[in-house]
Enzyme design. Structure first.
Site, PDB file in Angstrom:
ATOM      1  N   HIS A   1      10.005   1.677  79.946  1.00  0.00           N
ATOM      2  CA  HIS A   1      10.154   2.225  78.973  1.00  0.00           C
ATOM      3  C   HIS A   1       9.932   2.331  78.023  1.00  0.00           C
ATOM      4  O   HIS A   1       9.770   2.531  76.513  1.00  0.00           O
ATOM      5  CB  HIS A   1      12.420   2.762  78.438  1.00  0.00           C
ATOM      6  CG  HIS A   1      12.695   3.010  79.520  1.00  0.00           C
ATOM      7  ND1 HIS A   1      13.324   4.400  79.956  1.00  0.00           N
ATOM      8  CD2 HIS A   1      13.427   2.815  80.779  1.00  0.00           C
ATOM      9  CE1 HIS A   1      14.021   4.649  80.670  1.00  0.00           C
ATOM     10  NE2 HIS A   1      14.390   3.358  81.446  1.00  0.00           N
TER      11      HIS A   1
ATOM     12  N   ASP B   1      15.617  -2.262  80.952  1.00  0.00           N
ATOM     13  CA  ASP B   1      15.773  -1.392  82.571  1.00  0.00           C
ATOM     14  C   ASP B   1      15.132  -0.606  83.267  1.00  0.00           C
ATOM     15  O   ASP B   1      14.223  -0.205  82.898  1.00  0.00           O
ATOM     16  CB  ASP B   1      17.480  -0.648  82.638  1.00  0.00           C
ATOM     17  CG  ASP B   1      16.789   0.100  81.313  1.00  0.00           C
ATOM     18  OD1 ASP B   1      16.024  -0.415  80.249  1.00  0.00           O
ATOM     19  OD2 ASP B   1      17.047   0.854  81.248  1.00  0.00           O
ATOM     20  N   GLU B   2      14.985  -0.036  84.858  1.00  0.00           N
ATOM     21  CA  GLU B   2      14.290   0.566  85.164  1.00  0.00           C
ATOM     22  C   GLU B   2      12.739   0.890  84.729  1.00  0.00           C
ATOM     23  O   GLU B   2      12.057   1.519  84.416  1.00  0.00           O
ATOM     24  CB  GLU B   2      15.031   3.101  84.435  1.00  0.00           C
ATOM     25  CG  GLU B   2      16.916   2.406  85.353  1.00  0.00           C
ATOM     26  CD  GLU B   2      16.573   3.830  84.687  1.00  0.00           C
ATOM     27  OE1 GLU B   2      17.458   4.680  85.322  1.00  0.00           O
ATOM     28  OE2 GLU B   2      16.240   3.955  83.154  1.00  0.00           O
ATOM     29  N   THR B   3      12.030  -0.905  85.310  1.00  0.00           N
ATOM     30  CA  THR B   3      11.427  -0.936  85.608  1.00  0.00           C
ATOM     31  C   THR B   3      10.307  -0.226  86.749  1.00  0.00           C
ATOM     32  O   THR B   3      10.276  -0.885  87.361  1.00  0.00           O
ATOM     33  CB  THR B   3      10.646  -2.467  85.279  1.00  0.00           C
ATOM     34  OG1 THR B   3      11.363  -2.528  83.772  1.00  0.00           O
ATOM     35  CG2 THR B   3       9.088  -2.765  84.713  1.00  0.00           C
TER      36      THR B   3
ATOM     37  N   GLU C   1      19.366  -5.612  85.199  1.00  0.00           N
ATOM     38  CA  GLU C   1      18.035  -5.800  86.555  1.00  0.00           C
ATOM     39  C   GLU C   1      17.953  -6.778  85.116  1.00  0.00           C
ATOM     40  O   GLU C   1      16.738  -7.517  86.167  1.00  0.00           O
ATOM     41  CB  GLU C   1      16.851  -4.655  86.282  1.00  0.00           C
ATOM     42  CG  GLU C   1      17.037  -3.188  86.925  1.00  0.00           C
ATOM     43  CD  GLU C   1      17.789  -2.415  85.578  1.00  0.00           C
ATOM     44  OE1 GLU C   1      18.722  -2.645  84.706  1.00  0.00           O
ATOM     45  OE2 GLU C   1      17.651  -0.728  85.500  1.00  0.00           O
TER      46      GLU C   1
END
Ligand code: ACM
Length: 694
Positions: free
Chosen positions: A271, A334-336, A386
């Protein structure tokens, strides 16, 4: 446990008996931990205090009411007391005397605080307070100033009209929070929120005793925090929409004055498009061409394998530590997705050298390096779930967003946790659904020691489909219900009573300058291009926004999508569903024999029917209302069905063959996506249709 007692005068036997009977009535619900009313006490407290006793009598407010500080004093406390008195004036119309020194006989609020509390507020701060109200005096005692500030909010919520006066009922309260971390996260990265919005949100948080503002400051769509060391971050990554350091300090001070910590979040390593627009050399391989406008997960990530990355982050976080004194810094995490970590030969070689078997291991390596930097700065780390990885030491906090499971799993491994998964406002759940989600449900599979690792929860307000017009109605009043979940005893779970008090707090919040109630009518006027929105208001009352993901499916929103549709005007969880439910509950008890309830229901559907022609008229002349045209047609059918169902059920007439299947088909059709909004009344209509005789 929550308890309630009524002290009674000894003299009057008859009165004693009456009071005893009333006490019994109050005692029964109180055993369930539910707030109750007495003749002098309409309980509108939110959150419900840990222990409350209602006594005889009340303090009848006059202009003589004043504050005496009888203990530790400082500007934080006197400021809070002055704000409380100003709000008291706004609520009652009483102008309190300041022109003459108060006499000892005057009614007063005595504030007795033992110590100022922590200079830098932490989750260990003592937030408890005790309050006693007699006919002349409110005594507020607290260990710290923060506790006293919570007590001042309770005091404001106690004030109620009685006849021509405003009174504070005689009560004794001993209160403290169930959880030390009661937060609200706002994503200012995807859509920027001006400083005034943040301030009024902090006022509202203080009103319901929340104590953590988690400020999501960086995203793929924008870098919102000014760095003097790295000015390109905002020069290239923000579209000119960012907070200056001066403004951020102002917010930190404003929050501190209200007992609220500010936890900044700087998302890394994913992000991070906006960082990389400014500093492409920090990228893992591919660098973005510009700020990302679409939502979802971007493929860019900071490069965890280069020392330059850590030098940069050290310098950046060192600068930020001067602005944000909180002991915690949120690193996102998160969300890497980072496809480069699988394909960039330099990165894969680094992973082999350091025995990092996959991307998760590489991210854990990165997090360990960031943790070292934070430790040097005397800061602790919090991140999205995460980051949960055995490679990290136990003093990081895991914020669970993908489910309750990670919270429990983390606690079993010895990590502290904060729950967010059930508190996503953009899921457009009802306040009731959010309210009943408990960070520590009674059946939780954790030892007492592990349970102490659960610090609380955070409400999350993500910014994809949010702007400064819509933010208040998305956050409030639902967040107040979650604030109660995090403060009040576990057994305070009566949903009807929560809604009763939520309506009162909602009005209180509007008096603080929030727009969550007034915005809808203002938006409807803009959509209709008319002052005359009486019919549109009725139409809007039975529609609410669909969830974030349902909206995304119907309208591929991006940062540049104007959020100015009908869906943006209507608030989530409006009262219409509950109003109809109460009408239907009453009617269905005895459909043949409830004339008043039949009339109420018939009138309810009749007003919906009557509104439709004017609504359709507006739609013909307003391009921005076109997308909800089909909802107007559907509502006409639904209202007719409702009237018919009530007539059949009340008269005992059997509907014509085929009526019921057709009616249920109409409901089914009305449930299908359309106009990015959904009806609030379909479940209750279904009950009425099913009540008609076969
Ligand atoms: C998140 O919702 N990606 C933390």
């Amino acid at each position: 446990m929550y308890e309630i007692q009524t002290s009674t005068p000894r003299r009057n036997q008859l009165r004693n008996i009456l009071v005893a009977a009333a006490t019994l009535l109050f005692l029964i619900p109180s055993l369930r931990g539910q707030p109750v009313d007495s003749p002098h006490f309409a309980n509108l407290l939110m959150p419900v205090p840990a222990a409350l006793t209602v006594n005889q009598g009340e303090l009848r407010l006059t202009p003589d009411f004043h504050v005496s500080i009888d203990g530790v004093s400082n500007p934080r406390l006197t400021g809070a007391a002055a704000r409380m008195m100003a709000q008291l004036t706004a609520a009652t119309g009483l102008v309190f005397s300041t022109s003459r020194p108060p006499a000892a006989a005057d009614q007063q609020l005595i504030i007795r605080v033992q110590n100022p509390g922590q200079t830098i507020q932490t989750p260990d701060e003592d937030e408890s307070y005790r309050m006693t109200v007699t006919s002349t005096t409110v005594t507020l005692e607290a260990t710290t100033v923060v506790g006293a500030m919570h007590g001042l909010q309770t005091l404001l919520q106690l004030v109620q009209p009685e006849g021509k006066d405003y009174i504070i009922p005689a009560v004794t309260i001993a209160d403290q929070p169930r959880f030390p971390w009661r937060g609200l996260m706002i994503d200012c990265g995807r859509h920027f929120e001006p400083i005034d919005v943040i301030k009024r949100t902090l006022d509202a948080m203080a009103a319901v005793k929340m104590n953590v503002f988690h400020w999501h400051l960086t995203e793929d769509q924008g870098f919102r925090m000014q760095s003097l060391r790295f000015p390109a971050l905002t020069a290239k990554g923000s579209d000119g929409l960012f907070y200056t350091q001066q403004q951020a300090r102002e917010i930190v001070a404003y929050a501190y004055d209200r007992g609220i910590r500010v936890v900044p979040e700087f998302e890394m390593p994913g992000h991070s498009t906006a960082w990389l627009v400014a500093y492409p050399a920090l990228a893992s391989g591919t660098a973005p061409a510009g700020i990302r406008r679409e939502f979802g997960i971007a493929p860019y990530a900071l490069d965890p394998t280069r020392e330059e990355t850590y030098q940069f982050i050290t310098a950046f976080l060192t600068e930020m530590a001067q602005i944000f004194p909180d002991p915690y810094v949120h690193i996102g995490g998160d969300e890497t997705l980072a496809p480069d970590w699988k394909t960039n030969p330099r990165i894969t070689a680094f992973m082999r050298l350091h025995h990092l078997k996959d991307s998760d291991a590489l991210q854990a390596y990165f997090n360990q390096r960031i943790l070292k930097i934070l430790t040097t700065l005397h800061r602790r780390m919090i991140g999205w779930d995460e980051i949960l990885n055995p490679a990290l030491p136990r003093d990081v906090i895991v914020q669970s967003w993908r489910g309750e499971a990670s919270l429990v799993q983390g606690a079993k491994q010895g990590y502290q946790g904060v729950l967010s998964a059930p508190y996503y406002l953009d899921a457009m759940h009802s306040a009731a659904q959010h309210y009943l989600a408990d960070p520590l449900p009674a059946n939780v599979d954790l030892t007492a020691e592990q349970q102490r690792l659960i610090l609380g929860g955070e409400v999350c307000m993500w910014g994809e489909q949010l702007n400064q017009r819509t933010i208040d109605s998305r956050i409030w009043p639902r967040t107040a219900a979650m604030a109660e979940r995090l403060w009040s005893p576990q057994n305070v779970t009566n949903v009807d009573d929560m809604y009763r008090r939520l309506e009162a707090i909602s009005v209180e919040l509007e008096s603080l300058g929030l727009h969550h109630l007034s915005q809808r009518d203002s938006d409807l006027r803009q959509l209709a291009g008319s002052e005359d929105i009486a019919a549109l208001r009725i139409f809007a009352s039975v529609l609410e926004p669909v969830s974030f993901s349902d909206r995304y499916q119907q309208q591929k929103t991006s940062q540049t999508t104007p959020l100015d549709r009908f869906v943006d005007a209507v608030p989530p969880d409006p009262s219409s569903g509950r109003t109809l439910q109460h009408l239907v509950d009453a009617f269905l008890q005895e459909p043949h024999n409830r004339p008043a309830d039949r009339v109420a229901l018939t009138e309810y559907f009749a007003q919906l029917t009557a509104a439709i022609p004017a609504v359709q008229q507006h739609m013909q002349t307003s391009p921005r209302l076109q997308d909800v045209q089909m909802r107007a047609t559907q509502l006409a059918d639904l209202a007719t069905l409702g009237s018919q169902a009530v007539a059949f059920a009340s008269s005992g007439t059997t509907p014509p063959a085929g009526w019921k299947p057709a009616a249920l088909q109409t409901i089914h059709t009305a449930r299908q996506p359309g106009g990015i909004v959904r009806f609030t009344i379909l479940d209750q209509l279904t009950r009425l249709i099913n009540a008609a005789q076969e």
